[in-house]
Design a protein around this motif. Structure first.
Motif, short mmCIF file in Angstrom:
data_model
loop_
_atom_site.label_atom_id
_atom_site.label_comp_id
_atom_site.label_asym_id
_atom_site.label_seq_id
_atom_site.Cartn_x
_atom_site.Cartn_y
_atom_site.Cartn_z
N SER B 33 -14.86 5.53 12.23
CA SER B 33 -14.22 4.58 11.31
C SER B 33 -13.50 5.37 10.23
O SER B 33 -13.93 6.45 9.85
CB SER B 33 -15.26 3.66 10.67
OG SER B 33 -15.92 2.88 11.63
N TYR B 35 -11.71 5.10 6.24
CA TYR B 35 -11.69 4.37 4.98
C TYR B 35 -10.74 5.07 4.01
O TYR B 35 -10.58 6.28 4.03
CB TYR B 35 -13.08 4.33 4.34
CG TYR B 35 -14.11 3.55 5.14
CD1 TYR B 35 -14.81 4.16 6.19
CD2 TYR B 35 -14.40 2.22 4.85
CE1 TYR B 35 -15.75 3.46 6.93
CE2 TYR B 35 -15.34 1.51 5.58
CZ TYR B 35 -16.00 2.14 6.61
OH TYR B 35 -16.93 1.43 7.34
N GLN B 37 -10.21 5.51 -0.12
CA GLN B 37 -10.88 5.33 -1.40
C GLN B 37 -9.93 5.64 -2.54
O GLN B 37 -9.39 6.75 -2.63
CB GLN B 37 -12.12 6.21 -1.51
CG GLN B 37 -12.93 5.96 -2.77
CD GLN B 37 -14.20 6.78 -2.84
OE1 GLN B 37 -14.27 7.89 -2.33
NE2 GLN B 37 -15.24 6.24 -3.47
N LEU B 43 -13.54 1.65 -1.94
CA LEU B 43 -13.51 2.01 -0.52
C LEU B 43 -13.06 0.82 0.31
O LEU B 43 -13.68 -0.24 0.27
CB LEU B 43 -14.91 2.44 -0.07
CG LEU B 43 -15.24 3.90 -0.29
CD1 LEU B 43 -16.71 4.09 -0.54
CD2 LEU B 43 -14.81 4.71 0.93
N PHE B 45 -11.79 -0.41 4.27
CA PHE B 45 -11.81 -0.11 5.70
C PHE B 45 -10.40 -0.11 6.28
O PHE B 45 -9.62 -1.04 6.05
CB PHE B 45 -12.67 -1.16 6.40
CG PHE B 45 -12.67 -1.10 7.89
CD1 PHE B 45 -11.93 -2.01 8.64
CD2 PHE B 45 -13.41 -0.15 8.56
CE1 PHE B 45 -11.94 -1.98 10.01
CE2 PHE B 45 -13.42 -0.10 9.95
CZ PHE B 45 -12.69 -1.03 10.68
N GLU B 48 -11.38 1.20 13.14
CA GLU B 48 -12.49 1.78 13.86
C GLU B 48 -12.11 1.98 15.31
O GLU B 48 -11.43 1.13 15.91
CB GLU B 48 -13.74 0.89 13.78
CG GLU B 48 -15.00 1.53 14.37
CD GLU B 48 -15.36 1.06 15.76
OE1 GLU B 48 -14.61 0.24 16.36
OE2 GLU B 48 -16.42 1.51 16.28
N LEU B 88 -8.41 9.37 -1.43
CA LEU B 88 -9.35 10.14 -0.62
C LEU B 88 -9.55 9.37 0.68
O LEU B 88 -9.92 8.20 0.65
CB LEU B 88 -10.67 10.31 -1.35
CG LEU B 88 -11.76 11.12 -0.63
CD1 LEU B 88 -11.34 12.59 -0.49
CD2 LEU B 88 -13.09 11.03 -1.37
N LEU B 90 -11.58 8.97 4.04
CA LEU B 90 -12.89 9.32 4.59
C LEU B 90 -13.02 8.80 6.01
O LEU B 90 -12.59 7.69 6.31
CB LEU B 90 -13.99 8.72 3.73
CG LEU B 90 -14.11 9.24 2.31
CD1 LEU B 90 -14.92 8.28 1.44
CD2 LEU B 90 -14.78 10.61 2.31
#
Lengths: 115, 114
Positions: B33, B35, B37, B43, B45, B48, B88, B90
């Motif tokens: 997945s 994300y 931020q 955060l 989504f 996925e 960021l 992730l």
């Protein structure tokens, strides 16, 4: 649409105190709830995972509880230490086919533990 | 067991460029997945992937895309970069999207768009 709220937004405590972080969510049809820790500029570290059928999980000085019916979770940190200073994030995984791989996060609680 | 790795760790791009970020999941994990931020939105989504198939997508414009390879490694691409894409990024991996699965996060890629 799932919404996750964390209270308080920031918390400053002296070393040694026991503390509670709160998380609430609007849709109780969840698979699980995770608590994460994030240090500044870093990724997320998983602390505890609670399945929807569970009431609590413990790891060392951490204890997380889940009350699905009221849409609440708490993270209890015992005997806090300066090394616990970080942002704590609550994230919910929902049931349903459109929720694959998706966690919905709260905005986090910034914890500062001072010596 | 090695954790989730992301490359590069830092990127600086200018508006209008495109960028590709890479994520290598924990060995044996098949779900990845992504994300975003940011200080303002927290955060969020992105999407996925499982067994090279996108199973879920968040509410982001089509400039954001991704893919997964047969070894479960994943890439995400952002085209026509905007200032607001600074964030960021992730990625997280898990065995599968089942009730017992914990998501494990990588250290992130810090993207700055000038």
């Amino acid at each position: 649409k799932q919404e996750v709220t964390q209270i308080p937004a920031a918390l400053s405590v002296p070393e040694g105190e026991n503390l509670v972080l709160n998380c609430s969510f609007t849709d109780s049809a969840i698979y699980n709830l995770q608590w994460f820790r994030q240090d500044p500029g870093k990724g997320l570290t998983s602390l505890l995972l609670i399945q929807s059928s569970q009431r609590e999980q413990t790891s060392g000085r951490l204890n997380a509880s889940l009350d699905k019916s009221s849409g609440r979770s708490t993270l209890y940190i015992a005997a806090s230490q300066p090394g616990d200073s970080a942002t704590y994030l609550c994230a919910v995984g929902n049931a349903g086919g459109t929720s694959y791989g998706k966690l919905t996060f709260g905005q986090g609680t910034i914890l500062t533990v001072h010596p | 067991k090695a954790g989730v790795t992301q490359t590069p760790r830092y990127l600086i791009k200018t508006r209008g460029q495109q960028v590709t970020l890479s994520c290598s999941p924990i060995s044996g994990h098949r779900s990845v997945s992504w994300y975003q931020q940011t200080p303002g939105q927290g955060l969020q989504f992105l999407f996925e992937y499982f067994s090279e198939t996108q199973r879920n997508k968040g509410n982001f414009p089509g400039r954001f895309s991704g893919r997964q390879f047969s070894n479960s490694r994943s890439e995400m691409n952002v085209s026509t970069l905007e200032l607001g894409d600074s964030a960021l990024y992730l990625c997280a991996s898990s065995l599968d999207r089942l009730v017992t699965d914990t998501q494990y996060f990588g250290p992130g890629t810090r993207l700055t768009v000038l």
